[in-house]
Design a protein around this motif. Structure first.
Motif, PDB file in Angstrom:
ATOM      1  N   GLY A 158      17.612 -13.548 -49.514  1.00  0.00           N
ATOM      2  CA  GLY A 158      16.983 -12.207 -49.283  1.00  0.00           C
ATOM      3  C   GLY A 158      17.785 -11.603 -48.027  1.00  0.00           C
ATOM      4  N   TYR A 159      18.012 -12.271 -47.178  1.00  0.00           N
ATOM      5  CA  TYR A 159      18.686 -11.780 -45.762  1.00  0.00           C
ATOM      6  C   TYR A 159      20.010 -11.267 -46.160  1.00  0.00           C
ATOM      7  N   VAL A 160      20.700 -11.819 -46.898  1.00  0.00           N
ATOM      8  CA  VAL A 160      21.977 -11.538 -47.163  1.00  0.00           C
ATOM      9  C   VAL A 160      21.846 -10.316 -48.183  1.00  0.00           C
ATOM     10  N   ALA A 161      20.862 -10.420 -48.904  1.00  0.00           N
ATOM     11  CA  ALA A 161      20.869  -9.019 -49.834  1.00  0.00           C
ATOM     12  C   ALA A 161      20.647  -7.978 -48.997  1.00  0.00           C
ATOM     13  N   PHE A 162      19.752  -7.882 -47.920  1.00  0.00           N
ATOM     14  CA  PHE A 162      19.287  -6.954 -47.110  1.00  0.00           C
ATOM     15  C   PHE A 162      20.481  -6.414 -46.388  1.00  0.00           C
ATOM     16  N   THR A 163      21.249  -7.470 -45.712  1.00  0.00           N
ATOM     17  CA  THR A 163      22.615  -7.043 -44.990  1.00  0.00           C
ATOM     18  C   THR A 163      23.606  -6.313 -45.866  1.00  0.00           C
ATOM     19  N   ALA A 164      23.623  -6.828 -47.113  1.00  0.00           N
ATOM     20  CA  ALA A 164      24.702  -6.335 -48.087  1.00  0.00           C
ATOM     21  C   ALA A 164      24.529  -5.116 -48.643  1.00  0.00           C
ATOM     22  N   LYS A 165      23.319  -4.467 -48.448  1.00  0.00           N
ATOM     23  CA  LYS A 165      23.075  -3.057 -48.718  1.00  0.00           C
ATOM     24  C   LYS A 165      23.268  -2.280 -47.666  1.00  0.00           C
ATOM     25  N   GLN A 166      23.503  -2.529 -46.436  1.00  0.00           N
ATOM     26  CA  GLN A 166      23.829  -1.742 -45.413  1.00  0.00           C
ATOM     27  C   GLN A 166      25.130  -1.316 -45.770  1.00  0.00           C
ATOM     28  N   GLU A 167      25.455  -0.125 -44.719  1.00  0.00           N
ATOM     29  CA  GLU A 167      26.662   0.488 -44.851  1.00  0.00           C
ATOM     30  C   GLU A 167      27.819  -0.174 -44.570  1.00  0.00           C
ATOM     31  N   ARG A 168      28.924  -0.288 -44.994  1.00  0.00           N
ATOM     32  CA  ARG A 168      30.093  -1.024 -44.579  1.00  0.00           C
ATOM     33  C   ARG A 168      30.873  -0.733 -43.260  1.00  0.00           C
ATOM     34  N   ILE A 169      30.977   0.557 -43.064  1.00  0.00           N
ATOM     35  CA  ILE A 169      31.581   1.302 -41.919  1.00  0.00           C
ATOM     36  C   ILE A 169      30.884   2.371 -41.332  1.00  0.00           C
TER      37      ILE A 169
ATOM     38  N   GLY B 271      21.697  -5.516 -55.047  1.00  0.00           N
ATOM     39  CA  GLY B 271      20.528  -5.527 -56.000  1.00  0.00           C
ATOM     40  C   GLY B 271      20.465  -7.219 -56.836  1.00  0.00           C
ATOM     41  N   LEU B 272      21.743  -7.341 -57.232  1.00  0.00           N
ATOM     42  CA  LEU B 272      21.636  -8.891 -57.821  1.00  0.00           C
ATOM     43  C   LEU B 272      21.474 -10.046 -56.954  1.00  0.00           C
ATOM     44  N   LEU B 273      21.784  -9.857 -55.752  1.00  0.00           N
ATOM     45  CA  LEU B 273      21.558 -11.040 -54.680  1.00  0.00           C
ATOM     46  C   LEU B 273      19.763 -11.149 -54.231  1.00  0.00           C
TER      47      LEU B 273
END
Length: 202
Positions: A66-77, A20-22
């Protein structure tokens, strides 16, 4: 796929606060690019080359963040097609066969003031990690790749806890429980699932 099935396939969630911060930062740069154009038009009645370049640069930066923020909210595993998928970075995923993953356990990693891994005696602080233990016979899968969210360390795949949901005992039990359930699932031939005739897969 039902909501429950999807939840069971997503094993470790992201740190949504950082995502969210990103997103907020990306939105700020996007508004800044519009503001530069608006100010240029207001003052001179048109957009100069310098103003255009500044606006374009801010817009591109906003898109990247914005792209990094979108991928950052995806599940890690998560699990897909009998493989454990671990996100190493925004555009990088490490794929491990279910049989290769023996278990998960909690760990910690010493970091320097810059945030990079250092020796224990040089650490400024430590962060919690989730360690993926890979079976010895699958040691060749240790690619050595490193990313901001996870990296290979001494044959283990280590997930940085700063970019994931809180790494507590309950989280560990849930992930190991889902690993055990996934390992018990029968492997179904894709030809059977599609209802195709015998020999369709060669």
């Amino acid at each position: 796929m039902t909501h429950r099935e999807k939840r069971n396939h997503n094993w470790l969630k992201a740190n949504l606060r950082l995502a969210g911060l990103l997103a907020v930062v990306a939105f700020f740069f996007f508004l800044s690019s519009l503001a530069v154009c608006g100010i240029a038009v207001w003052n001179s009645g048109g957009v100069s080359v310098v103003a255009f370049l500044c606006s374009a640069g801010l817009g591109i930066l906003a898109c990247l963040i914005g792209y990094v923020a979108f991928t950052a909210k995806q599940e890690r595993i998560f699990v897909k097609d009998s493989e454990v998928m671990v996100r190493i970075g925004p555009a990088s995923i490490e794929k491990l066969p279910l049989d290769a993953v023996e278990c998960f356990f909690l760990g910690s990693q010493p970091l320097g003031r810059s945030g990079d891994p250092v020796a224990s005696e040089e650490a400024a602080f430590r962060v919690g990690t989730l360690v993926v233990r890979v079976a010895e016979r699958y040691g060749h899968l240790a690619s050595g790749r490193r990313g901001p969210w996870a990296c290979w360390e001494d044959g283990y795949l280590v997930v940085d806890g700063r970019w994931s949901e809180p790494l507590v005992v309950e989280t560990l039990r849930r992930i190991n429980g889902r690993l055990a359930v996934a390992k018990r699932q029968p492997v179904v031939d894709p030809c059977v699932l599609s209802g195709a005739s015998e020999g369709c897969c060669g």
